[in-house]
Design a protein around this motif. Sequence first.
Motif, short mmCIF file in Angstrom:
data_model
loop_
_atom_site.label_atom_id
_atom_site.label_comp_id
_atom_site.label_asym_id
_atom_site.label_seq_id
_atom_site.Cartn_x
_atom_site.Cartn_y
_atom_site.Cartn_z
N GLU A 25 69.18 19.90 33.78
CA GLU A 25 69.48 20.77 34.93
C GLU A 25 68.97 22.20 34.74
O GLU A 25 68.89 22.96 35.70
N HIS A 26 68.59 22.55 33.52
CA HIS A 26 68.06 23.90 33.26
C HIS A 26 66.60 23.88 32.81
O HIS A 26 66.04 24.92 32.46
N ASN A 85 69.24 31.97 25.29
CA ASN A 85 69.61 31.59 26.65
C ASN A 85 70.88 30.74 26.62
O ASN A 85 70.91 29.69 25.99
N LYS A 86 71.89 31.18 27.32
CA LYS A 86 73.19 30.49 27.30
C LYS A 86 73.13 29.08 27.89
O LYS A 86 74.02 28.27 27.64
N ASN A 87 72.09 28.77 28.65
CA ASN A 87 71.96 27.44 29.25
C ASN A 87 71.49 26.37 28.25
O ASN A 87 71.43 25.19 28.58
#
Length: 148
Positions: A25-26, A85-87
Amino acid sequence: MPSYRQIFYHIVFCTKFRKKSLPLEHSESLYRYIWGIVKQKNCVLYRINGMEDHIHMFTDLHPNLPLADFVRDIKTSSSLWLKDNKNFPDFNGWSVGYAALTYGFRDKNMIIGYIKKQREHHKKTPFIDEYQKLLTESGIIIDKSYFP
């Protein structure tokens, strides 16, 4: 008379230990980031796609850029970006190796289509099987010590 060249590469690399650390999804944000790196190198990215544990790219490499430097720079820059990146909280780095397979102009649309359909393809075929098949079809002798 000017010089002409065309250097198409299908490049495949995976996450460290093939860990599923790239949430689908990212993934588009990661692909856009890599596209920016490719563009900075004066190369062309025709297609990028992948799964949670690997990426496929089809590029035209600029003639002044060594392949190893190109892949190293993409992996290094994107690794730093992913870790920040937190994703992508589970990302721990890229594997050391990669595959870079050359193709001719006649193969361009076939490879683009193949990369485009990665998610559909991997519903049936695990990454290891796909990777070994790509290498074998390109006449590469596989070092079995890297495969379970």
